[in-house]
Design a protein around this motif. Structure first.
Motif, short mmCIF file in Angstrom:
data_model
loop_
_atom_site.label_atom_id
_atom_site.label_comp_id
_atom_site.label_asym_id
_atom_site.label_seq_id
_atom_site.Cartn_x
_atom_site.Cartn_y
_atom_site.Cartn_z
N TYR A 1 139.84 72.78 5.73
CA TYR A 1 138.84 73.66 6.34
C TYR A 1 139.41 74.42 7.52
N THR A 2 138.72 75.50 7.90
CA THR A 2 139.08 76.27 9.08
C THR A 2 137.91 76.31 10.05
N ALA B 1 135.76 78.57 6.23
CA ALA B 1 136.41 78.60 4.92
C ALA B 1 136.78 77.16 4.58
N ARG B 2 136.66 76.81 3.29
CA ARG B 2 136.83 75.40 2.96
C ARG B 2 137.13 75.20 1.49
N GLU C 1 134.73 77.58 -0.62
CA GLU C 1 133.78 78.40 0.14
C GLU C 1 134.58 79.37 1.00
N CYS C 2 134.33 80.68 0.81
CA CYS C 2 135.06 81.68 1.58
C CYS C 2 134.39 83.04 1.42
N ASP C 3 134.86 84.01 2.17
CA ASP C 3 134.36 85.37 2.05
C ASP C 3 135.17 86.17 1.04
N TYR D 1 138.20 85.50 -1.99
CA TYR D 1 139.05 84.56 -2.74
C TYR D 1 140.11 85.39 -3.43
#
Length: 156
Positions: free
Chosen positions: A90-91, A95-96, A108-110, A112
């Motif tokens: 994770y960040t 984002a994960r 999970e991200c904005d 990919y």
């Protein structure tokens, strides 16, 4: 020589990841600031800690001039929704990648993005895409399947 000269908790103040060995500036419990403390990392994994992350530093023989930092952690951003046996990368922005029970991988991200010469997906049962917009930019495309649209059937 006491244990406190061999081990100390620290807080990251700066991280320098520009070389093969990442170096940290850390503030120890007694307010002591050390520069260029080597941050140990596991093969295949790396990260750059944010100021405020914390960890434990080791000083061999009590020598403060050459300490090593065990990988820092940052409780401010650590996911708390994992079940026993699950793993997450994770960040701080959210984002994960999560490896869930039942052999489920969640991303999970904005954005990919995959960069590859060839990208293959092998789904034994099905593939499902749900999106507001779909674009395909390719020199050619082919299918061995019957393609169906609401009013049009191609390939029958």
């Amino acid at each position: 020589m006491g244990l406190s000269t061999l081990l100390s908790r620290f807080t990251v103040t700066l991280a320098n990841a520009a070389s093969k060995v990442q170096r940290l500036q850390v503030r120890l419990l007694a307010g002591e600031v050390l520069d260029s403390v080597e941050s140990l990392e596991q093969y295949g994994f790396t990260s750059v800690s944010l100021p405020g992350a914390s960890g434990v530093a080791l000083f061999f023989g009590g020598d403060r001039s050459h300490g090593v930092a065990l990988p820092p952690t940052d409780k401010r951003y650590r996911p708390t929704d994992l079940q026993a046996g699950e793993v997450a990368i994770y960040t701080f922005e959210g984002a994960r990648i999560t490896l869930r029970r039942g052999r489920v991988v969640e991303v999970e991200c904005d954005v990919y993005r995959v960069k590859a010469k060839t990208y293959e997906v092998q789904a034994e049962e099905s593939i499902s895409l749900k999106t507001g917009d779909f674009k395909l930019d390719a020199a050619s495309a082919e299918s061995t399947a019957i393609l169906k649209a609401p009013d049009v059937v191609l390939g029958e």
